[in-house]
Design a protein around this motif. Sequence first.
Motif, short mmCIF file in Angstrom:
data_model
loop_
_atom_site.label_atom_id
_atom_site.label_comp_id
_atom_site.label_asym_id
_atom_site.label_seq_id
_atom_site.Cartn_x
_atom_site.Cartn_y
_atom_site.Cartn_z
N HIS A 62 1.49 57.09 34.83
CA HIS A 62 1.05 56.07 35.80
C HIS A 62 -0.46 56.17 36.01
CE1 HIS A 62 2.10 53.11 38.95
NE2 HIS A 62 0.93 53.50 39.43
N CYS A 91 1.37 48.87 38.22
CA CYS A 91 1.37 48.16 39.51
C CYS A 91 1.14 46.66 39.36
CB CYS A 91 0.37 48.76 40.50
SG CYS A 91 0.69 50.50 40.87
N TYR A 189 1.40 43.62 46.19
CA TYR A 189 0.08 43.04 45.97
C TYR A 189 0.19 41.56 45.62
CZ TYR A 189 -1.19 47.98 45.47
OH TYR A 189 -1.36 49.32 45.68
N HIS A 217 6.04 49.19 40.96
CA HIS A 217 5.67 49.61 42.32
C HIS A 217 6.56 48.77 43.23
CE1 HIS A 217 2.23 50.29 45.47
NE2 HIS A 217 3.39 50.07 46.07
N HIS A 247 5.29 56.03 41.11
CA HIS A 247 4.88 56.89 42.24
C HIS A 247 5.96 57.00 43.32
CE1 HIS A 247 3.60 52.93 43.60
NE2 HIS A 247 2.53 52.92 42.86
ZN LIG Z 1 1.23 51.26 42.74
#
Ligand SMILES: [Zn+2]
Length: 521
Positions: A62, A91, A189, A217, A247
């Motif tokens: 990652h 991500c 996001y 993510h 993560h």
């Molecule tokens: Zn992330």
Amino acid sequence: MTGAGLLLEGGTVFDGLGNPGRVADVAVAGGRVVAVGGDPPAGLRRVGCDGLAVAPGFVDTHAHSDLVHLLDQPQPFKLLQGVTTEVVGNCGLTFAPLDPESAEVAATLWSGLAGGVPVEPATFGGLAGRLERARPANNLALLVGHGTLRLTANGLEEGLRPGAAERMAALAAEAFEAGAVGLSSGLIYVPGSYADTGELVALARVAAAYGGVYATHLRDEGAHLEAALDEAVTIAGTAGTRLQVSHCKAAGRAAHGMGGRLLERLAAARLDGVDAQGDQYPYDAGATVLSALLPPAVAAGGTEAMAARLRDPAARAALRAQAERGGIGDGAWAEAGPADVLLTGHRHPGVAGRTLAEVAGGRDPWDVLCELVAGDPAATIVVRLAREDDVRAIMASPLVGVGSDNGPPTGLEHPRTWGCFPRLLGRYVRELGVLSWEQAVRKATWLGARQFRLDGRGLLVEGAVADLCVFDPATVGHDGTYLDPDVPVSGIEHVVLAGDLVVEHGRFTGRRSGRVLRSGR
Ligand SMILES: [Zn+2]
């Protein structure tokens, strides 16, 4: 220099598969491991490894080093940690495919990841070619980001325009044709957060057709972690892809103690036939953009519209009410207090290096947050989100590997950028005993190489690509802190990239030997 070949003598060899170490010489020739123990070929250059561990090179599953290897100076910050391959494009945020319009938006929203490299329009294959020609310090495997696909196909609008879904699928297919190893998403996001489950299934199906992984993510890593994980499993299961949960953590006060449930759900997904695993960085704090504390809807219509919204008292109050609810899609404000938020990058001097509570002084931290984001939409933070017992519970799982989630190696970045892998080994193996050496090496190597299909890498057996890391178990570690993150690592002695000794006695030799590892080749 692969010519002469190497003989790593007398070290304790870890194969990456989780077997205990055994003392053996490792012979390398023609870029491959040609012998482990037994009689090595003659004429190899000897490298003494007495008392040291010899492992496959680490695979950082990652990474956010998408553009930094295009800088003129080589960037050995991962190599010096023993990392020989970074998986970038995580991500949902990638710097291709971008057209002139989406490149401009990406340059504003994601400049914190670009590391000073200009963000330019590029096809996926075009960017992969540039990276290959630049000779990165380490190998790169590239994901294609859903957020970027959506930005280029549909701008920053929430609803999909007619034809946008088809355009995204076509752009994704182009990326896979150019060697992408998977599809990433970042569902907190903008504009990735606008996608519903069906939109993601459709793109994951494109990944599946090319044997790519779906790395995500999650839409929520806090109180709604389980629902968000269920969505990820549904996406991968419906599309028929492998799943990589990025993560892994139980983020924010409401989620503390939920690490075990995350692991139960990963295991349950496997029982249902979904090849699910995750990655983790060994810290209780994460790093992201400051705007992640706000509901993502704040960014609708672009950065100017966002700034106007953040300066309007009525809009600000409505956003605050949403943020304080702390539901899915409400941002991370409810997950951490202002004292847990350390500003690490902001256009205005004097902000970075202080917490949100310190910047606010006696003023209302919400108002100060809104002003700071309006003043620099790309501002970055380190934020303490996880509890140590959850960090260790997740780490102990054999289903969770290692991903640094690094930023560019400049300025006040999270210390994981420089020290993730040495910290895992020094603190969590040698000092705390959370993992054995062989477990930690497996998590840092083969586990990730397997999920991202980095064939021939991540294991140390005869015939494997000679990407290797030689470290000293007695000294390996990293003392970087959130305020002083970029201190040198200790105990990473030698790193070999396809037979080339690129780190010798802890120093980068200056040779750029990395390649872009394309799927299917
Ligand atoms: Zn992330």
